[in-house]
Design an enzyme around this catalytic site. Structure first.
Site, PDB file in Angstrom:
ATOM      1  N   SER A 102     -13.204   0.946  -7.792  1.00 46.94           N
ATOM      2  CA  SER A 102     -14.313   1.076  -8.736  1.00 46.94           C
ATOM      3  C   SER A 102     -13.960   2.046  -9.860  1.00 46.94           C
ATOM      4  O   SER A 102     -14.422   1.882 -10.992  1.00 46.94           O
ATOM      5  CB  SER A 102     -15.572   1.552  -8.004  1.00 46.94           C
ATOM      6  OG  SER A 102     -15.331   2.780  -7.326  1.00 46.94           O
ATOM      7  N   SER A 103     -13.138   3.042  -9.564  1.00 49.75           N
ATOM      8  CA  SER A 103     -12.765   4.018 -10.591  1.00 49.75           C
ATOM      9  C   SER A 103     -11.920   3.375 -11.680  1.00 49.75           C
ATOM     10  O   SER A 103     -12.164   3.581 -12.878  1.00 49.75           O
ATOM     11  CB  SER A 103     -12.017   5.196  -9.960  1.00 49.75           C
ATOM     12  OG  SER A 103     -10.858   4.751  -9.265  1.00 49.75           O
ATOM     13  N   ASP A 105      -3.877  -0.057  -9.684  1.00 45.88           N
ATOM     14  CA  ASP A 105      -5.275  -0.427  -9.858  1.00 45.88           C
ATOM     15  C   ASP A 105      -5.568  -0.837 -11.299  1.00 45.88           C
ATOM     16  O   ASP A 105      -6.205  -1.862 -11.562  1.00 45.88           O
ATOM     17  CB  ASP A 105      -6.177   0.733  -9.450  1.00 45.88           C
ATOM     18  CG  ASP A 105      -6.024   1.089  -7.983  1.00 45.88           C
ATOM     19  OD1 ASP A 105      -5.416   0.308  -7.244  1.00 45.88           O
ATOM     20  OD2 ASP A 105      -6.520   2.168  -7.598  1.00 45.88           O
ATOM     21  N   GLU A 153      -6.831   9.330 -14.667  1.00 50.18           N
ATOM     22  CA  GLU A 153      -7.102   9.578 -13.251  1.00 50.18           C
ATOM     23  C   GLU A 153      -6.241  10.709 -12.710  1.00 50.18           C
ATOM     24  O   GLU A 153      -6.694  11.543 -11.922  1.00 50.18           O
ATOM     25  CB  GLU A 153      -6.883   8.295 -12.444  1.00 50.18           C
ATOM     26  CG  GLU A 153      -7.423   8.381 -11.041  1.00 50.18           C
ATOM     27  CD  GLU A 153      -7.984   7.067 -10.527  1.00 50.18           C
ATOM     28  OE1 GLU A 153      -8.181   6.989  -9.305  1.00 50.18           O
ATOM     29  OE2 GLU A 153      -8.230   6.140 -11.324  1.00 50.18           O
ATOM     30  N   GLY A 166     -16.159   3.606  -3.309  1.00 51.88           N
ATOM     31  CA  GLY A 166     -15.619   4.105  -2.055  1.00 51.88           C
ATOM     32  C   GLY A 166     -15.169   3.034  -1.088  1.00 51.88           C
ATOM     33  O   GLY A 166     -14.842   3.315   0.058  1.00 51.88           O
ATOM     34  N   GLU A 199       0.837  -1.211   0.000  1.00 55.11           N
ATOM     35  CA  GLU A 199       0.000   0.000   0.000  1.00 55.11           C
ATOM     36  C   GLU A 199       0.860   1.244   0.000  1.00 55.11           C
ATOM     37  O   GLU A 199       1.796   1.370   0.808  1.00 55.11           O
ATOM     38  CB  GLU A 199      -0.903  -0.018   1.232  1.00 55.11           C
ATOM     39  CG  GLU A 199      -2.344   0.219   0.930  1.00 55.11           C
ATOM     40  CD  GLU A 199      -2.961  -0.841   0.036  1.00 55.11           C
ATOM     41  OE1 GLU A 199      -3.150  -0.552  -1.167  1.00 55.11           O
ATOM     42  OE2 GLU A 199      -3.253  -1.937   0.497  1.00 55.11           O
ATOM     43  N   HIS A 200       0.572   2.170  -0.913  1.00 50.54           N
ATOM     44  CA  HIS A 200       1.303   3.434  -1.071  1.00 50.54           C
ATOM     45  C   HIS A 200       2.756   3.195  -1.484  1.00 50.54           C
ATOM     46  O   HIS A 200       3.608   4.058  -1.296  1.00 50.54           O
ATOM     47  CB  HIS A 200       1.217   4.286   0.199  1.00 50.54           C
ATOM     48  CG  HIS A 200      -0.148   4.850   0.438  1.00 50.54           C
ATOM     49  ND1 HIS A 200      -0.541   6.088   0.001  1.00 50.54           N
ATOM     50  CD2 HIS A 200      -1.246   4.297   1.028  1.00 50.54           C
ATOM     51  CE1 HIS A 200      -1.815   6.289   0.332  1.00 50.54           C
ATOM     52  NE2 HIS A 200      -2.263   5.220   0.954  1.00 50.54           N
ATOM     53  N   GLY A 237     -12.517   1.031  -1.511  1.00 54.45           N
ATOM     54  CA  GLY A 237     -11.113   0.694  -1.644  1.00 54.45           C
ATOM     55  C   GLY A 237     -10.875  -0.481  -2.574  1.00 54.45           C
ATOM     56  O   GLY A 237      -9.820  -1.101  -2.544  1.00 54.45           O
TER      57      GLY A 237
END
Length: 384
Positions: A129-130, A174, A162, A124, A30-31, A126
């Site tokens: 979905s985007s 993603d 994005e 929303g 993550e990140h 995590g």
């Protein structure tokens, strides 16, 4: 009514076809993506579908089957690609329109399209979905316009949409997971080289499931919390004299602690140790199987909670209550500040763990979470 029938109702003609792209769960990492590091997501068995057709002008007409802020179900949003600049499209429509805009910016001959979007990926949560919207539109445009772009190239298009049209400074993870995923596998992505390897993730065969606990605390990548942490990572790399935090090892952390302020050091420590956890997880999956990665999930959550400070009370409760009920390992997943946690659970314990988390949320007075199991699925492609 089918998606094709709804498309016909909205636009007055039939679509050429329907394409789908899955959401993703990040097993670990993550990140790390925007720090040129390593990530280990997989495409999930919940997807976004887009019915699409091409146009002979530069108009994009986009609609959805869902209600969203700024776009009720049935509304058609119209944009002109010839007149668009970065940031011109607001709301959820920025994702599909941004993909077509980004293709044009990259020099590809793309005209307008009619698009109707339907999604099974919770917004929303995590689960990206985007990116699922972006990738569904990208594979549709790639086929309909005969662009011949690879999954990795389409991932870069989605990322540009994005970053520049939506204004969210996200990495490549993603889109890569959504486009490159394969049934029963995770995608081990080197975010610097963009090289991706498939790693076996045989959950069911090992009597396991990955439980998603959607806290229903919505988050937004475009908010200041995400951007401030990205800036801290850039400062840390600059002070340490490296191109990106990916170039630091755990042995470098002692030196970093003497050069960085306390908060920046903790941000750096998370990224450096998280990169190490990703690489360790890949080796364990290849050599021992998914059960062996459980302690890494626990360590990842502690790091995100304490060093990167992107958790929240609901996420912490999801992790703690699932572990107490018998989950082998658990952590928050995604960008943070809400969204979902994941728990590695034995199949026989699924109901018990889910019930325990529900009870813990009720006792705390939190909104009831959505809890469901996901499996590694195939990436984006045409479905009809």
């Amino acid at each position: 009514m089918t998606l094709v029938q709804q498309f016909e109702d909205r636009f007055g003609h039939s679509p050429v076809g329907v394409w789908a792209a899955p959401g993703r769960v990040n097993v670990i990492g993550e990140h790390t993506d925007y720090n040129d590091g390593f990530v280990l997501p997989f495409a999930i068995d919940r997807a976004t579908q887009v019915a699409a057709s091409v146009r002979e002008d530069s108009t994009v007409r986009v609609s959805s089957t869902f209600s969203s802020s700024g776009s009720g179900s049935g509304e058609v949003i119209i944009s002109d690609l010839d007149e668009l600049a970065a940031g011109d499209v607001e709301g959820w429509a920025a994702y599909p329109v941004g993909v077509l805009w980004a293709l044009r910016q990259a020099g590809h001959s793309v005209m307008g399209m009619d698009l109707l979007i339907d999604s099974q990926v919770p917004v929303g949560a995590g689960l990206s979905s985007s990116a699922a919207i972006e990738c569904a539109v990208a594979v549709a445009a790639n086929e309909l316009y005969g662009l011949g772009l690879s999954g990795s190239e389409l991932a870069l298009i989605g990322q540009r949409a994005e970053n520049e049209m939506v204004g969210a400074p996200t990495g490549l993870m993603d889109q890569s997971a959504s486009l490159l995923g394969k049934l029963g596998h995770a995608v081990f992505l080197d975010c610097r080289t963009q090289h991706a390897d498939l790693v076996p993730l045989p959950l069911q065969e090992n009597g396991l499931a990955l439980l998603v606990i959607d806290t229903r605390v919505s988050h937004s990548h475009a908010t200041g919390g995400y951007a401030s942490r990205r800036r801290a990572c850039e400062v840390g790399a600059d002070v340490m004299g490296v191109p990106a935090l990916r170039d630091l090892s755990e042995e470098d952390l002692e030196e970093a602690s003497g050069l960085l302020d306390e908060e920046t050091f903790r941000r750096v420590r998370h990224v450096v140790t998280e990169n190490a956890r990703v690489q360790a997880a890949v080796e364990l999956l290849r050599n021992e199987g998914p059960r062996a990665i459980a302690p890494l999930l626990d360590a990842s959550h502690v790091s995100m909670r304490d060093d990167f400070e992107i958790s929240c009370a609901e996420l912490d409760l999801a992790v703690e209550s699932s572990r107490e009920a018998g989950a082998l390992g658990s952590r928050m997943t995604g960008g943070g500040f809400g969204g979902s946690a994941i728990a590695l659970v034995q199949l026989a314990d699924l109901d018990r763990v889910g019930a325990a988390v529900m009870a813990a949320f009720a006792a705390a007075g939190f909104t009831e979470p959505a809890i469901f199991a996901v499996s590694p699925a195939d990436g984006a492609g045409r479905v009809s």
